[in-house]
Design a protein around this motif. Structure first.
Motif, mmCIF file in Angstrom:
data_model
loop_
_atom_site.group_PDB
_atom_site.id
_atom_site.type_symbol
_atom_site.label_atom_id
_atom_site.label_comp_id
_atom_site.label_asym_id
_atom_site.label_seq_id
_atom_site.Cartn_x
_atom_site.Cartn_y
_atom_site.Cartn_z
ATOM 1 N N ARG A 72 0.824 -1.206 0.000
ATOM 2 C CA ARG A 72 0.000 0.000 0.000
ATOM 3 C C ARG A 72 0.866 1.267 0.000
ATOM 4 N NH1 ARG A 72 -5.347 -1.034 0.625
ATOM 5 N NH2 ARG A 72 -5.898 -3.120 1.329
ATOM 6 N N GLN A 73 0.219 2.393 -0.255
ATOM 7 C CA GLN A 73 0.902 3.678 -0.301
ATOM 8 C C GLN A 73 0.665 4.413 1.003
ATOM 9 O OE1 GLN A 73 -1.201 4.903 -3.748
ATOM 10 N NE2 GLN A 73 0.366 4.226 -5.181
ATOM 11 N N VAL A 74 1.738 4.735 1.696
ATOM 12 C CA VAL A 74 1.663 5.372 3.006
ATOM 13 C C VAL A 74 2.264 6.769 2.911
ATOM 14 C CG1 VAL A 74 2.351 5.234 5.430
ATOM 15 C CG2 VAL A 74 1.840 3.132 4.150
ATOM 16 N N THR A 75 1.559 7.731 3.481
ATOM 17 C CA THR A 75 2.076 9.096 3.539
ATOM 18 C C THR A 75 2.200 9.514 4.993
ATOM 19 O OG1 THR A 75 0.927 9.626 1.467
ATOM 20 C CG2 THR A 75 1.769 11.470 2.745
ATOM 21 N N THR A 76 3.414 9.895 5.407
ATOM 22 C CA THR A 76 3.662 10.378 6.766
ATOM 23 C C THR A 76 3.881 11.886 6.722
ATOM 24 O OG1 THR A 76 6.070 10.195 6.713
ATOM 25 C CG2 THR A 76 4.820 8.174 7.193
ATOM 26 N N ILE A 77 4.061 12.484 7.871
ATOM 27 C CA ILE A 77 4.231 13.931 7.958
ATOM 28 C C ILE A 77 5.435 14.398 7.148
ATOM 29 C CG2 ILE A 77 5.662 13.874 10.035
ATOM 30 C CD1 ILE A 77 2.820 16.387 9.205
ATOM 31 N N GLU A 78 6.404 13.499 6.913
ATOM 32 C CA GLU A 78 7.581 13.874 6.122
ATOM 33 C C GLU A 78 7.304 13.907 4.620
ATOM 34 O OE1 GLU A 78 9.197 11.567 9.766
ATOM 35 O OE2 GLU A 78 7.508 11.406 8.360
ATOM 36 N N GLY A 79 6.121 13.459 4.200
ATOM 37 C CA GLY A 79 5.872 13.279 2.773
ATOM 38 C C GLY A 79 4.923 14.269 2.139
ATOM 39 N N TYR A 80 4.665 15.402 2.799
ATOM 40 C CA TYR A 80 3.675 16.349 2.291
ATOM 41 C C TYR A 80 4.281 17.593 1.639
ATOM 42 C CZ TYR A 80 0.135 13.879 5.101
ATOM 43 O OH TYR A 80 -0.706 12.950 5.638
ATOM 44 N N ASP A 81 5.558 17.605 1.367
ATOM 45 C CA ASP A 81 6.203 18.844 0.917
ATOM 46 C C ASP A 81 5.532 19.448 -0.308
ATOM 47 O OD1 ASP A 81 7.924 18.710 2.988
ATOM 48 O OD2 ASP A 81 9.634 17.949 1.845
ATOM 49 N N ALA A 82 5.095 18.612 -1.250
ATOM 50 C CA ALA A 82 4.503 19.127 -2.481
ATOM 51 C C ALA A 82 2.981 19.169 -2.430
ATOM 52 C CB ALA A 82 4.954 18.265 -3.665
ATOM 53 N N ASP A 83 2.387 18.873 -1.288
ATOM 54 C CA ASP A 83 0.941 18.799 -1.189
ATOM 55 C C ASP A 83 0.346 20.192 -1.007
ATOM 56 O OD1 ASP A 83 -1.433 16.765 -0.625
ATOM 57 O OD2 ASP A 83 -1.632 18.453 0.763
ATOM 58 N N PRO A 84 -0.560 20.627 -1.903
ATOM 59 C CA PRO A 84 -1.059 22.005 -1.825
ATOM 60 C C PRO A 84 -1.928 22.279 -0.608
ATOM 61 C CG PRO A 84 -2.255 20.758 -3.499
ATOM 62 C CD PRO A 84 -1.111 19.899 -3.061
ATOM 63 N N ILE A 85 -2.631 21.269 -0.105
ATOM 64 C CA ILE A 85 -3.445 21.471 1.086
ATOM 65 C C ILE A 85 -2.555 21.584 2.316
ATOM 66 C CG2 ILE A 85 -5.244 20.492 2.561
ATOM 67 C CD1 ILE A 85 -6.415 19.140 0.111
ATOM 68 N N MET A 86 -1.577 20.707 2.424
ATOM 69 C CA MET A 86 -0.713 20.731 3.604
ATOM 70 C C MET A 86 0.131 21.997 3.653
ATOM 71 S SD MET A 86 -0.295 19.044 6.342
ATOM 72 C CE MET A 86 -0.851 17.364 6.069
ATOM 73 N N GLN A 87 0.515 22.533 2.519
ATOM 74 C CA GLN A 87 1.260 23.795 2.518
ATOM 75 C C GLN A 87 0.440 24.902 3.172
ATOM 76 O OE1 GLN A 87 2.166 24.305 -1.634
ATOM 77 N NE2 GLN A 87 3.976 23.000 -1.578
ATOM 78 N N ARG A 88 -0.832 24.954 2.856
ATOM 79 C CA ARG A 88 -1.708 25.957 3.463
ATOM 80 C C ARG A 88 -1.932 25.681 4.949
ATOM 81 N NH1 ARG A 88 -5.043 28.989 -0.070
ATOM 82 N NH2 ARG A 88 -4.571 28.638 -2.276
ATOM 83 N N LEU A 89 -2.123 24.419 5.294
ATOM 84 C CA LEU A 89 -2.376 24.084 6.697
ATOM 85 C C LEU A 89 -1.178 24.395 7.584
ATOM 86 C CD1 LEU A 89 -4.357 20.738 6.361
ATOM 87 C CD2 LEU A 89 -5.178 22.831 7.453
ATOM 88 N N ARG A 90 0.013 24.087 7.117
ATOM 89 C CA ARG A 90 1.201 24.364 7.931
ATOM 90 C C ARG A 90 1.318 25.856 8.220
ATOM 91 N NH1 ARG A 90 5.168 20.036 4.854
ATOM 92 N NH2 ARG A 90 5.210 18.485 6.531
ATOM 93 N N ALA A 91 1.088 26.683 7.204
ATOM 94 C CA ALA A 91 1.153 28.132 7.406
ATOM 95 C C ALA A 91 0.052 28.594 8.362
ATOM 96 C CB ALA A 91 1.030 28.851 6.063
ATOM 97 N N ALA A 92 -1.155 28.000 8.224
ATOM 98 C CA ALA A 92 -2.279 28.385 9.076
ATOM 99 C C ALA A 92 -2.049 27.961 10.524
ATOM 100 C CB ALA A 92 -3.574 27.771 8.546
ATOM 101 N N PHE A 93 -1.470 26.783 10.739
ATOM 102 C CA PHE A 93 -1.176 26.326 12.098
ATOM 103 C C PHE A 93 -0.188 27.288 12.770
ATOM 104 C CE2 PHE A 93 -2.486 21.884 13.420
ATOM 105 C CZ PHE A 93 -3.585 21.825 12.568
ATOM 106 N N THR A 94 0.769 27.770 12.024
ATOM 107 C CA THR A 94 1.724 28.738 12.585
ATOM 108 C C THR A 94 1.030 30.064 12.869
ATOM 109 O OG1 THR A 94 3.551 27.717 11.386
ATOM 110 C CG2 THR A 94 3.886 29.973 12.162
ATOM 111 N N ARG A 95 0.233 30.521 11.920
ATOM 112 C CA ARG A 95 -0.425 31.824 12.026
ATOM 113 C C ARG A 95 -1.413 31.871 13.195
ATOM 114 N NH1 ARG A 95 -1.655 31.831 7.167
ATOM 115 N NH2 ARG A 95 -3.870 31.243 7.210
#
Length: 401
Positions: A72-95
């Motif tokens: 199966r395909q597993v995605t961990t927190i280290e694997g979201y660098d190119a993900d457009p949703i996670m890019q927004r969420l990381r910035a929002a969590f900081t903000r």
């Protein structure tokens, strides 16, 4: 201890290591793949800190065996660098100051991404319901909710083509992650079959349930069973609510008027014990022999709330045999929410559907006498728990099932 070779695709890369047969996915990711961003908290599937994506769906890695995720395909927190949703969420969590110690954050981000992906129109109440399976002991959740809400608001005000593409892929069933996400983790598991020929097997999803699924209303389980009686006779039984309730272990009706009932459903499975008091109504289509049983209730102990639709459709296989396809669409809010997506609990529900089919067959063979109340089906939670668990173990190791 027996060792097995486990091969996964983790964050887009092939990872293959020997591991104990009973090693959980979280331990495999941390100890074998050396991806320590996945945090292990309660290790009972309760806190959500270990949440990762398996084929694009959030999964508790502390209660999922690594060997069960083979290929199966597993995605961990280290694997979201190119993900457009996670890019927004990381910035929002900081903000919005949505993290303090950070221990829950990897799992919280994975769940938040799932919310933004599936529920573009979610309001604050719905976001809180969806986050209820992830526990944080620091923030009070205000910043986390605000961060998710801000991302949803941004995307509503100014849609992102990359995010829209992920949502479109999910809606079309092709998946929603860059690796080709599927809508449900472990969808390939074969449901448990009962000992009398009524097998809980995947069934076509009725249109009403399919619509609810697209709206992102909660978790979904498909099942079904066959009954050795004509379709018309089975249909007459299936719309008789007191008779129907007598076949469902743990269910009891306290008030009944037409197609509406009030009553209780008591459940005990492993660490989960609840008694939901609530009301339900039956919406029926006699011509199509299809019905939707819509209900809501609250557990008196944990105060958890449940909403669900049970859709069933009858199909004549022969003059004397009927297939009953069942679709359960449900959501939980409150302390019991962490159990709603457990694969073991879903297997348990499929087993209950199969046992329900056996009870329907038994009632039709020996109907209650006129004026006699139907005998309530008995329920042995311990026997069912170990039956489901053993069936799962046999499937994991390819010895039957």
């Amino acid at each position: 201890m027996a060792m097995v070779q486990v091969t996964l695709e983790v964050n887009g890369k092939r990872v293959s290591h020997e591991a104990p047969a009973r090693m959980h996915l979280g331990d495999f990711l941390r100890d074998q793949a050396r991806l320590t961003g996945t945090h292990l908290g309660c290790e009972h599937g309760v806190c959500g800190a270990c949440t990762v994506l398996v084929d694009g769906a959030p999964v508790r890695s502390c209660i999922s065996f690594a060997v069960a995720c083979e290929g199966r395909q597993v995605t961990t927190i280290e694997g979201y660098d190119a993900d457009p949703i996670m890019q927004r969420l990381r910035a929002a969590f900081t903000r919005h100051h949505a993290l303090q110690c950070g221990y829950c954050t990897p799992g919280m981000l994975a769940t938040s991404r799932d919310i933004v992906l599936r529920l573009p129109q979610a309001d604050e109440g719905r976001v809180r319901v969806e986050l209820s399976g992830n526990l944080c002991r620091c923030t009070g959740y205000m910043g986390i909710v605000a961060a998710v809400m801000s991302v949803l608001a941004e995307l509503r005000a100014q849609p992102d083509p990359a995010v829209d593409a992920l949502r479109a892929a999910l809606a079309q069933g092709r998946g929603a992650a860059p690796e080709a996400v599927r809508q449900a983790a472990f969808a390939g598991f074969t449901p448990v079959a009962d000992g009398a020929g009524a097998a809980a097997k995947p069934a076509p999803v009725p249109a009403a349930a399919q619509a609810g699924k697209k709206e992102g209303r909660g978790s979904q389980i498909d099942g079904g069973f066959t009954v050795p009686f004509p379709a018309a006779e089975v249909w007459a039984f299936m719309v008789d609510l007191p008779a129907l309730a007598s076949c469902l272990p743990g269910a009891s009706i306290e008030e009944h008027e037409g197609d509406r009932v009030k009553g209780k459903i008591a459940i005990k499975f492993g660490p989960m014990s609840a008694a939901f008091n609530g009301a339900a109504r039956l919406e029926r289509d006699d011509a199509a022999m299809q019905a939707v049983f819509r209900g809501a209730g609250q557990d008196s102990l944990s105060q958890s709330r449940a909403n669900g639709d049970i859709t069933y459709r009858l199909q004549a296989l022969s003059p004397g045999e009927t297939q009953v396809d069942v679709n359960l669409l449900y959501s939980l809010q409150g302390p019991l929410a962490q159990f709603s997506r457990s694969g073991l609990v879903q297997d348990f529900v499929r087993r209950m559907i199969a046992d329900f089919g056996n009870n329907v067959t038994a009632r039709l063979r020996r109907p209650a006498a006129a004026g006699e109340a139907p005998v309530q089906a008995s329920f042995n939670p311990t026997a069912m728990f170990f039956s489901v668990l053993w069936a799962r173990i046999k499937r994991w190791f390819g010895r039957g099932g």
